[in-house]
Scaffold this motif. Structure first.
Motif, short mmCIF file in Angstrom:
data_model
loop_
_atom_site.label_atom_id
_atom_site.label_comp_id
_atom_site.label_asym_id
_atom_site.label_seq_id
_atom_site.Cartn_x
_atom_site.Cartn_y
_atom_site.Cartn_z
N ILE A 1 30.30 -6.76 47.68
CA ILE A 1 31.78 -6.91 48.13
C ILE A 1 32.18 -5.48 49.06
N THR A 2 31.69 -4.31 48.33
CA THR A 2 31.92 -3.07 48.86
C THR A 2 31.24 -2.98 50.12
N MET A 3 29.90 -3.25 50.37
CA MET A 3 29.23 -3.22 51.54
C MET A 3 30.14 -4.02 52.66
N LEU A 4 30.25 -5.56 52.19
CA LEU A 4 31.05 -6.42 52.96
C LEU A 4 32.43 -5.83 53.65
N HIS A 5 33.14 -5.11 52.81
CA HIS A 5 34.19 -4.34 53.16
C HIS A 5 34.10 -3.65 54.23
N HIS A 6 33.06 -2.74 54.17
CA HIS A 6 32.72 -1.64 54.98
C HIS A 6 32.21 -2.32 56.26
N ILE A 7 31.32 -3.24 56.19
CA ILE A 7 30.65 -3.62 57.57
C ILE A 7 31.56 -4.38 58.25
N THR A 8 32.75 -4.95 57.70
CA THR A 8 33.23 -6.00 58.54
C THR A 8 34.84 -5.07 58.98
N ASN A 9 34.91 -3.99 58.59
CA ASN A 9 36.19 -3.09 58.88
C ASN A 9 37.35 -3.66 58.18
N ALA A 10 36.98 -4.26 57.03
CA ALA A 10 38.39 -4.95 56.43
C ALA A 10 39.33 -3.96 55.96
N THR A 11 40.69 -4.44 55.97
CA THR A 11 41.44 -3.36 55.33
C THR A 11 42.22 -3.95 54.15
N TRP A 12 42.34 -5.35 54.05
CA TRP A 12 43.11 -5.96 52.86
C TRP A 12 42.36 -5.43 51.59
N SER A 13 40.93 -5.22 51.72
CA SER A 13 40.48 -5.10 50.31
C SER A 13 40.34 -3.40 49.91
N THR A 14 40.91 -2.70 50.64
CA THR A 14 40.98 -1.12 50.40
C THR A 14 41.34 -1.16 48.99
N VAL A 15 42.29 -1.65 48.61
CA VAL A 15 42.86 -1.34 47.31
C VAL A 15 41.88 -1.88 46.04
N ILE A 16 40.99 -2.75 46.21
CA ILE A 16 40.29 -2.91 45.31
C ILE A 16 38.78 -2.39 45.32
N ARG A 17 38.82 -1.68 46.37
CA ARG A 17 37.52 -1.23 46.79
C ARG A 17 37.04 -0.35 45.58
N ARG A 18 37.63 0.70 45.12
CA ARG A 18 37.31 1.49 44.01
C ARG A 18 36.56 0.66 42.96
#
Lengths: 181, 403
Positions: free
Chosen positions: B63-80
């Motif tokens: 999920i973390t890497m998917l967040h980074h590679i897709t430029n996602a912004t919605w999931s920033t709050v759950i990234r940590r």
């Protein structure tokens, strides 16, 4: 279908920011206008809520079409393999449903896609080849850097003078009346 | 639990970490009792629990890497939180040790006589696979997988924590990790599933098995994430940061990957059912009888039909209490999935295959490894702010809305 209906007249007013357009949309829905629309070069979060739009019934249309496709295909494969052309294939029972999962799935998706595509056209009253709103030169800016509210003459509260002054009172600029055809 | 709403740090983490650790140690001790009674059974249970929790950690990493590679912004709050799920990898390196000792008990191909043409238990089919299935190569590969996962999860978390103090834009730095990371992730998880689960039954092969494992990894990660976020919410932590909009997005992911899991499981079954070759179909046939049919049924209806129907509507995905139930349900089904793959391959002392017999020793390693996993996860998470406080896209993420 919007192809043959009589084209309504429109009153448009220009707004200069997303904030003022959202604000205007709220005022319009509060005032009770029904046949009005907001135009912007890009989607604006919260616009559906401001305009008090109901959720689109598309999901139900697509779901129904999908179920029709699924049950139709289950019925077809069942009938053909059990009664119509019953053959034993590689020692399996006549109606080996596992073998037909791909085709059942595919037809379900196909009919859902039809539902989505044609449902979208029908709900948007498309195809509509022309709208009098395009007669306005100022309105061309809507694809670039401006925001508009339009009120159609079909609206039950439509009254040219009243709509004009109302649009001005909520911050609209360059209010323009466009005749219907 | 005390939470500082300015720094987004959990200042007093309470007893939950300690409780998890104690539970973990106690239940691992109970499973050692199981080891003394029936060592082969114990190793199968242990492997099930190990892979179950490993898939949660790998899910966080994905999920973390998917967040980074897709430029996602919605999931920033759950990234940590997903970063810290992944950063529990050292636990799994340590917990791999019992699997090293249990190699001969679990993996038939690791017996020397199977590869010896003069032995009565010589198996020509397995002998053909000796180039891949031999102990040295097995351990080299296992070391490589665990090393890749540990390094990438460590770097992802390190960069992110670094950003908390510098506040710089690390988008490119994250991408440079995530892009090769995802490629390696795909390869390592595929081959890890071949090594650790498929080779339990060394005659059987299925090329889709890696993707099947991957679809489950993502589900494990998402459902754990959902339940954990809801736990934080119940403690008045992040309630106004992670909103129903974010939960709905996680719900959409869960729904999509319930379908994807079923698609993979179905495809695997479908081709084998269609061709009906004895060298492949016995794997399913054994699980469709010999007391295992109940587990197969639970998997079909519990892992596909019920969650699929339950998650169709938007209203269901926005109903947080219902979603907690569904997430816990799917989380439990993840266990059933691994149990269904691993347990029927176990052998009794007389060489016969084990039958379905669910005892507390099947549950003990799950709670044991889970406790240690959670203790480490919680320790790492509370060391820093629980959202990436200086990420430039944080503000946008907090305002996120579904249209």
């Amino acid at each position: 279908m919007g192809l043959f209906k009589k084209l309504p007249g429109v009153i448009i007013a220009e707004f200069d920011s997303t904030g003022s357009l959202l604000h205007a949309a709220e005022k319009m829905s509060e005032a009770g206008y029904k046949k009005y629309d907001c135009h912007s070069p890009f989607p604006i979060h919260g616009m559906d809520k401001a305009m008090k739009l109901k959720r689109s019934p598309m999901g139900y249309i697509i779901g129904t079409m999908g179920l029709i496709g699924m049950s139709g295909m289950v019925g077809l494969t069942y009938w053909t393999n059990t009664y119509g052309y019953s053959m034993v294939i590689s020692g399996k029972p006549y109606f080996s449903w596992q073998a037909f999962i791909p085709v059942i799935f595919a037809i379900t998706i196909l009919l859902s896609a039809f539902g989505a595509f044609f449902g979208m056209l029908a709900l948007n009253k498309l195809p509509q080849l022309f709208n009098p709103i395009f007669n306005s030169d100022a309105f061309a800016k809507v694809t670039n850097d401006s925001f508009f509210v339009s009120v159609e003459s079909h609206d039950p509260m439509y009254d040219e003078a009243k709509v004009k002054s109302f649009l001005e009172s909520i911050g609209g600029k360059n209010v323009e009346v466009i005749k219907g055809e | 639990m005390k939470f500082d709403t300015n720094t987004y740090k959990i200042t007093d983490s309470g007893k939950i970490g300690t409780v998890a650790l104690i539970l973990g140690v106690v239940f691992l001790a109970i499973s050692v009792l199981g080891f003394m009674q029936d060592s082969a059974h114990f190793y199968s249970n242990y492997l099930t629990a190990y892979i179950f929790w490993l898939s949660v950690a790998l899910g966080g990493m994905f999920i973390t890497m998917l967040h980074h590679i897709t430029n996602a912004t919605w999931s920033t709050v759950i990234r940590r939180i997903t970063e810290n799920m992944a950063a529990t990898m050292p636990v799994f390196v340590l917990l791999f040790i019992p699997i090293v000792f249990g190699l001969h008990e679990m993996y038939h191909w690791s017996h020397a006589e199977v590869m010896d043409p003069n032995s009565p238990s010589y198996d020509a089919l397995i002998h053909e696979k000796q180039g891949y299935l031999n102990e040295t190569f097995f351990f080299i590969r296992a070391f490589f997988y665990l090393a890749v996962w540990t390094i990438f999860s460590f770097l992802l978390r390190k960069k992110s924590v670094e950003q908390d103090s510098t506040g710089a834009d690390y988008k490119l730095a994250y991408k440079k990790l995530a892009a090769p990371g995802l490629i390696l992730f795909a390869l390592t998880t595929t081959f890890a599933s071949f090594d650790w689960m498929m080779s339990l039954d060394a005659h059987w092969f299925s090329t889709i098995f890696g993707v099947y494992f991957f679809s489950g990894i993502f589900l494990s990660g998402l459902t754990f994430l959902f339940v954990f976020l809801m736990y934080l919410r119940s403690q008045n932590v992040l309630g106004d940061v992670v909103t129903v909009e974010h939960y709905q997005d996680i719900g959409k992911f869960i729904f999509a990957f319930i379908i994807f899991w079923s698609y993979m499981a179905g495809s695997q079954y479908f081709l084998i059912w269609y061709a009906n070759l004895p060298e492949e179909n016995y794997w399913f046939l054994y699980r469709w009888g010999n007391s295992w049919e109940i587990v197969s049924m639970v998997l079909i209806y519990g892992h596909f039909v019920f969650p699929f129907l339950a998650l169709i509507t938007r209203a269901a995905k926005r109903n947080l209490k219902f979603m907690v139930f569904i997430s816990l349900w799917i989380f439990a089904m993840r266990f059933v999935d691994f149990y269904w793959i691993i347990m029927p391959t176990g052998l009794n002392e007389d060489g016969s295959r084990v039958v379905f017999d669910f005892t507390m020793y099947d549950i003990a390693p799950i709670i044991g490894i889970g406790g240690i996993f959670f203790w480490f996860f919680w320790k790492q998470l509370t060391a820093n702010a629980i959202i990436p406080v200086k990420d430039p896209s944080l503000n946008e993420s907090m305002k996120f809305q579904n249209t």
